[in-house]
Design an enzyme around this catalytic site. Structure first.
Site, short mmCIF file in Angstrom:
data_model
loop_
_atom_site.label_atom_id
_atom_site.label_comp_id
_atom_site.label_asym_id
_atom_site.label_seq_id
_atom_site.Cartn_x
_atom_site.Cartn_y
_atom_site.Cartn_z
N GLY A 39 20.04 24.54 38.01
CA GLY A 39 21.01 25.25 38.87
C GLY A 39 21.69 26.43 38.20
O GLY A 39 22.32 27.24 38.86
N THR A 41 24.15 28.86 35.71
CA THR A 41 25.59 29.06 35.60
C THR A 41 26.27 28.81 36.94
O THR A 41 27.29 28.13 37.02
CB THR A 41 25.87 30.51 35.15
OG1 THR A 41 25.32 30.70 33.85
CG2 THR A 41 27.37 30.80 35.12
N LYS A 51 34.28 26.68 43.49
CA LYS A 51 34.56 26.49 44.92
C LYS A 51 35.11 25.09 45.18
O LYS A 51 35.96 24.90 46.05
CB LYS A 51 33.31 26.73 45.76
CG LYS A 51 33.30 28.06 46.44
CD LYS A 51 32.93 29.21 45.55
CE LYS A 51 33.98 29.91 44.76
NZ LYS A 51 33.46 30.86 43.80
N GLY A 140 19.74 35.02 33.60
CA GLY A 140 21.14 35.13 33.99
C GLY A 140 22.03 35.89 33.03
O GLY A 140 21.60 36.84 32.38
N SER A 141 23.26 35.42 32.93
CA SER A 141 24.26 36.14 32.12
C SER A 141 25.18 35.15 31.42
O SER A 141 25.16 33.95 31.71
CB SER A 141 25.08 37.06 33.04
OG SER A 141 25.73 36.28 34.03
N MET A 310 26.22 41.11 39.92
CA MET A 310 25.91 39.77 39.40
C MET A 310 26.33 38.74 40.43
O MET A 310 27.41 38.16 40.35
CB MET A 310 26.63 39.57 38.07
CG MET A 310 26.03 40.42 36.96
SD MET A 310 26.80 40.08 35.39
CE MET A 310 25.68 40.86 34.25
N HIS A 436 35.25 32.48 72.22
CA HIS A 436 36.70 32.58 72.24
C HIS A 436 37.30 31.18 72.31
O HIS A 436 36.84 30.38 73.10
CB HIS A 436 37.15 33.37 73.47
CG HIS A 436 38.65 33.47 73.58
ND1 HIS A 436 39.38 34.25 72.71
CD2 HIS A 436 39.53 32.85 74.40
CE1 HIS A 436 40.67 34.13 73.03
NE2 HIS A 436 40.79 33.29 74.04
P1 NAI Z 1 34.42 41.72 36.81
O1 NAI Z 1 33.58 42.81 36.28
O2 NAI Z 1 34.41 41.38 38.25
O3 NAI Z 1 35.95 41.98 36.42
C1 NAI Z 1 36.37 42.20 35.09
C2 NAI Z 1 37.66 42.98 35.12
O4 NAI Z 1 38.21 43.04 33.80
C3 NAI Z 1 37.48 44.42 35.59
O5 NAI Z 1 38.33 44.64 36.68
C4 NAI Z 1 37.84 45.24 34.36
O6 NAI Z 1 38.43 46.46 34.69
C5 NAI Z 1 38.80 44.31 33.62
N1 NAI Z 1 38.90 44.59 32.17
C6 NAI Z 1 37.90 44.89 31.31
N2 NAI Z 1 38.39 45.09 30.06
C7 NAI Z 1 39.73 44.89 30.11
C8 NAI Z 1 40.79 44.94 29.15
N3 NAI Z 1 40.57 45.23 27.86
N4 NAI Z 1 42.06 44.70 29.57
C9 NAI Z 1 42.30 44.39 30.87
N5 NAI Z 1 41.34 44.34 31.81
C10 NAI Z 1 40.06 44.57 31.45
O7 NAI Z 1 34.03 40.45 35.92
P2 NAI Z 1 34.38 38.91 36.07
O8 NAI Z 1 35.54 38.69 36.96
O9 NAI Z 1 34.44 38.40 34.67
O10 NAI Z 1 33.09 38.35 36.79
C11 NAI Z 1 31.80 38.49 36.19
C12 NAI Z 1 30.73 38.60 37.24
O11 NAI Z 1 30.60 37.40 37.95
C13 NAI Z 1 31.01 39.69 38.23
O12 NAI Z 1 29.87 40.50 38.36
C14 NAI Z 1 31.29 38.98 39.51
O13 NAI Z 1 30.81 39.69 40.64
C15 NAI Z 1 30.56 37.65 39.33
N6 NAI Z 1 31.27 36.61 40.07
C16 NAI Z 1 31.18 36.58 41.42
C17 NAI Z 1 31.88 35.64 42.15
C18 NAI Z 1 31.80 35.67 43.64
O14 NAI Z 1 30.95 36.34 44.18
N7 NAI Z 1 32.66 34.96 44.35
C19 NAI Z 1 32.73 34.65 41.49
C20 NAI Z 1 32.79 34.82 40.08
C21 NAI Z 1 32.07 35.74 39.41
#
Ligand code: NAI
Length: 457
Positions: A39, A41, A51, A140-141, A310, A436
């Site tokens: 599955g 990450t 969730k 993945g990542s 991602m 509705h």
């Molecule tokens: P993200 O890229 O969404 O957000 C990271 C944030 O940290 C950015 O807004 C950035 O400007 C900020 N940042 C970077 N360096 C910093 C610093 N030195 N000081 C303060 N702020 C700083 O990354 P995140 O939230 O870690 O998520 C990783 C990936 O996982 C994303 O691509 C996201 O789309 C995905 N993800 C998606 C979800 C969903 O679709 N519901 C749920 C969780 C993750």
């Protein structure tokens, strides 16, 4: 030596979905996965457990805030039970994939895959050497840990550990106002933690439409989250029984725990890509063409390890497109129709172009908006916060983007993704019958507003 039609490396939403689809298409499929549970990450330490926590804590929070028509006394949070529910959900999902693998005759290899050549992979732990006609890299990542951060997994943590804090932290600092920061920040805030979110850019959720970012910031502030934008974190480390965060400019903050959520990086460690004739780009991603082929044509790559958002569902769509291309010579992902949802309350979601993207591209567009407060169903639910906006081409009326904030807006926007996928116009969506009273009428009315005029506004 085992010979497959397809060997998939990584059993996350990209790899496991691709494996199933490939088996359905008649391929003999093997999957190498280093974790015992299938599955990836998303299922083990990402989408699914977060969730489980978001759903359960939302209900607890509703009771805490006060229910309409009821008074509740003596609410007590049972954190171990909450965490046990989350673990059970993860386990059930992982078992589900195991079952699907068996059903589809997919052979699973437990261990780390390493390329010996472009035709052969070694499973480190078992010593098995596997060959295949095609390979799919879906590794993945991993959380991005900048050099200025010292993560000890207890006081300074990544999203993985923040799913299982043994107690509710008194004060939690979240570095990064992206999706992970918001979703997990909200969970612990609902359970009673004082939460401070630090974001470097001038708005939280910076990849979303700017109007949504601003609306979300306002709502979360009102809920009691402390949010500081435009602050750059320079150093984070455990200190004493808590942790210390240093900002550019010298300000020092302390907390019981710090969640580092500043992004994720593609995961290719130990794959020995160069032995297969592959290399990563400057961001550590594996470059692919429009068919998800790497520069070695029988090796494909999908998901977080290749460019693009991602997102689990993006990885799955790519996995399917990749194996269909192998088996049939064609396969396609409609990237514009990939929705993005932040599962907070209210949810924040978008699909298609943002207003900023349309402006940058010089595409003429019109906007139709409809607020939750004008929906009978939303009023009945006591959920009047939020709106949906439809962006349509100014001349052709084709829907180019739909964005929203509000209760369950992620589900409401599923239909918007379909509309974009089918290249529908705002008129199409506005004329289509909707039940509705349902929240889906908010989308219909926003489409009507983009086309000509909403009825209920
Ligand atoms: P993200 O890229 O969404 O957000 C990271 C944030 O940290 C950015 O807004 C950035 O400007 C900020 N940042 C970077 N360096 C910093 C610093 N030195 N000081 C303060 N702020 C700083 O990354 P995140 O939230 O870690 O998520 C990783 C990936 O996982 C994303 O691509 C996201 O789309 C995905 N993800 C998606 C979800 C969903 O679709 N519901 C749920 C969780 C993750």
């Amino acid at each position: 030596m085992e010979a497959y039609d397809l060997l998939v490396i990584g059993a996350g939403p990209g790899g496991y979905v691709a494996a199933i689809r490939a088996a359905q298409l008649g391929m003999r499929v093997g999957v190498v996965e280093k974790e015992k549970a299938l599955g990836g990450t998303c299922l083990r330490v990402g989408c699914i457990p977060s969730k489980a926590l978001l759903e359960t804590t939302e209900r607890i929070y509703e009771v805490k805030k006060g229910l309409i028509g009821a008074r509740v006394q003596g609410l007590e949070v049972d954190l171990p039970a909450l965490l046990a529910h989350k673990d059970k959900v993860v386990q059930a999902n992982a078992q589900g994939i195991e079952f699907l693998f068996k059903k589809n005759g997919i052979i699973r290899h437990l261990g780390r895959a390493r390329f010996l050549s472009d035709r052969k992979v070694l499973v480190e732990e078992t010593g098995e050497e596997l060959s295949a006609r095609y390979f799919l890299i879906a590794t993945g990542s991993a959380p991005l840990i900048p050099p200025w951060a010292e993560v000890d997994g207890k006081r300074v943590v990544t999203s993985t550990e923040a799913l299982s804090f043994p107690e509710v932290p008194g004060r939690l600092i979240v570095v990064g106002g992206g999706v992970i920061g918001l979703e997990l920040g909200v969970v612990w805030h609902r359970l009673g933690a004082e939460v401070l979110i630090l974001e470097y850019l001038d708005r939280i959720l910076p990849t979303l439409d700017a109007e949504l970012s601003r609306a979300a910031e306002k709502v979360f502030r009102k809920e009691g989250l402390e949010i500081r934008t435009g602050v750059k974190v320079k150093a984070v480390r455990p200190e004493g029984r808590g942790a210390r965060v240093e900002l550019e400019g010298g300000e020092v903050l302390t907390a019981d725990r710090v969640l580092l959520a500043v992004g994720r990086r593609p995961y290719t460690e130990g794959l020995d890509l160069e032995r297969a004739g592959l290399a990563t780009d400057e961001k550590g991603r594996i470059p692919v063409d429009e068919h998800l082929r790497t520069r070695v044509p029988h090796i494909y790559a999908v998901g977080d390890v290749v460019p693009g958002p991602m997102l689990a569902h993006k990885a799955s769509e790519e996995g399917i497109a990749a194996v269909e291309h192998m088996a049939k010579g064609y396969g396609h992902v409609d990237y514009l129709a990939i929705p993005s949802v932040v599962y907070t309350h209210p949810e924040v979601a978008g699909v298609g172009y943002t207003e900023e993207e349309l402006k940058a591209k010089g595409i003429p567009y019109k906007v139709g908006r409809f607020p939750y407060s004008a929906s009978g169903r939303a009023r009945a639910m006591g959920e009047t916060e939020g709106f949906v906006k439809v962006l349509a081409h100014a001349k052709t009326d084709r829907i180019l983007g739909v964005h929203g904030i509000g209760a369950r807006v992620g589900d409401v926007l599923a239909e918007a993704a379909l509309a974009i996928f089918f290249k529908a116009s705002a008129e199409d969506l506005g004329r289509a019958p909707h039940a509705h009273p349902s929240l889906s009428e908010i989308l219909k009315e926003a489409a009507l507003a983009a086309w000509e005029k909403a009825i209920h506004l």
